[in-house]
Write an enzyme that holds these catalytic residues in place. Structure first.
Site, PDB file in Angstrom:
ATOM      1  N   GLY A 128       0.865  -5.080   0.929  1.00  0.00           N
ATOM      2  CA  GLY A 128      -0.410  -5.128   0.079  1.00  0.00           C
ATOM      3  C   GLY A 128      -0.022  -5.863  -1.214  1.00  0.00           C
ATOM      4  O   GLY A 128      -1.143  -6.390  -1.853  1.00  0.00           O
ATOM      5  N   GLU A 157       4.649  -4.875   7.262  1.00  0.00           N
ATOM      6  CA  GLU A 157       3.831  -4.081   7.922  1.00  0.00           C
ATOM      7  C   GLU A 157       4.415  -3.751   9.389  1.00  0.00           C
ATOM      8  O   GLU A 157       4.300  -2.578   9.725  1.00  0.00           O
ATOM      9  CB  GLU A 157       2.326  -4.229   7.816  1.00  0.00           C
ATOM     10  CG  GLU A 157       1.832  -4.334   6.429  1.00  0.00           C
ATOM     11  CD  GLU A 157       1.993  -5.484   5.672  1.00  0.00           C
ATOM     12  OE1 GLU A 157       2.869  -6.534   6.015  1.00  0.00           O
ATOM     13  OE2 GLU A 157       1.097  -5.793   4.735  1.00  0.00           O
ATOM     14  N   GLU A 163      -0.233  -9.221  -0.611  1.00  0.00           N
ATOM     15  CA  GLU A 163      -1.745  -9.939  -0.434  1.00  0.00           C
ATOM     16  C   GLU A 163      -2.582  -9.699  -1.774  1.00  0.00           C
ATOM     17  O   GLU A 163      -3.533 -10.403  -2.119  1.00  0.00           O
ATOM     18  CB  GLU A 163      -2.373  -8.527   0.611  1.00  0.00           C
ATOM     19  CG  GLU A 163      -1.718  -8.747   2.131  1.00  0.00           C
ATOM     20  CD  GLU A 163      -2.007  -7.816   3.034  1.00  0.00           C
ATOM     21  OE1 GLU A 163      -1.834  -6.626   2.679  1.00  0.00           O
ATOM     22  OE2 GLU A 163      -2.308  -8.175   4.401  1.00  0.00           O
ATOM     23  N   ALA A 171       0.893  -1.183   0.038  1.00  0.00           N
ATOM     24  CA  ALA A 171       0.004  -0.034   0.025  1.00  0.00           C
ATOM     25  C   ALA A 171       1.021   1.245  -0.078  1.00  0.00           C
ATOM     26  O   ALA A 171       2.134   1.042   0.419  1.00  0.00           O
ATOM     27  CB  ALA A 171      -0.844   0.035   1.207  1.00  0.00           C
TER      28      ALA A 171
END
Ligand code: HXC
Length: 258
Positions: free
Chosen positions: A108, A131, A111, A65
């Site tokens: 992300g 993260e 993911e 992200a």
């Protein structure tokens, strides 16, 4: 409308979506994800498309992200807006999706790959959930899909340290990815597999995807019943008649996605 963060092309019945934000290693900013959801929805609705490949660059599938975009956000706005909740729209795409991963698939990015149905990796790919080093935790499946893919100990090690990553080879051994190819071949190989799938009967392909996804949601007995009922229902399709007739007549099946 012109896309800012993606490149798209179609090859026969295969759609290829390339994340294209090179200056930020394909960091998944909101605009990128909005475009990705929109493009995937369009390909999902397009009758001429049978499968979708999602890829990035040689250097990065996606480095996570967008940290700079989210760093000043607050809890209340996150909660009220269900921040990044729209990421899961990818899992609602009904056609098969293949992630062709080169370079970094972090946070992300990892993911996103795990939200696809199949992952192929280039030999230099790196999968990680960093993260925790940013003072946060995975928010789109890193603590859930990763466990189901590689088991508790490896997932704990990756998510708790944030710095133990998987190489492509390790990811294959652990079951996160199905195949590893030289970096410059992984997209072509993903397209080949997508073509293979795309030439099969689309509704039957969708049933397989639904049935396998069901295995993550329900106990075995319920999943087996779901599977058997779908199996029964395939006999209502023209493509089952065609597929089995073609076998009996020793010819190639010509599926019409009906
Ligand atoms: C914003 C990013 C970024 C990110 C890289 N960039 N990753 N920007 N968000 N996630 C930017 C850098 O700031 C830099 O911009 C440019 O991309 C090139 O990156 P470098 O760091 O210079 O490259 P390199 O030294 O090769 O290092 C590559 C890297 C590193 C190891 C991948 O960029 C990195 O650690 N990135 C962050 C990885 C990460 O923590 N991901 C998880 C994010 S949190 P400039 O402008 O300086 O050139 C997350 C939560 C998901 O994903 C929750 C989902 C619901």
């Amino acid at each position: 409308p012109k896309l800012e963060y993606l490149l798209t092309e179609t090859r026969g019945r295969v759609a290829v979506v390339t994340l294209h934000r090179p200056k930020a290693l394909n960091a998944l900013c909101n605009g990128l994800f909005v475009e990705l959801n929109q493009v995937l929805r369009e390909f999902d609705d397009n009758k001429d498309i049978g499968a979708i490949v999602i890829t990035g660059s040689e250097r990065a599938f996606a480095a996570g992200a967008d940290i700079k975009e989210m760093k000043d956000r607050g809890f209340i706005e996150n909660y009220a807006e269900d921040f990044l909740g729209h990421w899961t729209q990818i899992t609602k795409i009904r056609k098969p999706t293949i992630a062709a991963v080169n370079g970094f698939a972090l946070g992300g990015g990892c993911e996103l790959a795990m939200m696809c149905d199949i992952i192929y990796a280039g030999d230099k790919a790196v999968f990680g959930q960093p993260e925790i080093k940013l003072g946060t935790i995975p928010g789109a499946g890193g603590t859930q899909r990763l466990v189901r893919a590689i088991g508790k100990s490896k997932a704990m090690e990756m998510c708790l340290t944030g710095s133990v990553n998987l190489t492509a080879e390790e990811a294959e051994r652990a079951g996160l990815v199905s195949r590893v190819y030289p970096a410059d071949q992984v997209v072509d190989e993903a397209i080949k597999t997508a073509e293979k799938i795309g030439n099969l009967s689309l509704p039957i392909v969708q049933m397989v995807k639904d049935a396998i996804n069901q295995s993550f949601e329900v106990p075995l007995s319920g999943g087996l019943t779901f599977e058997r009922r779908l199996f029964h229902s395939t006999f209502a399709s023209k493509d089952q008649k065609e597929g089995m007739a073609a076998f009996a007549e020793k010819r190639k099946a010509n599926f019409t996605h009906n």
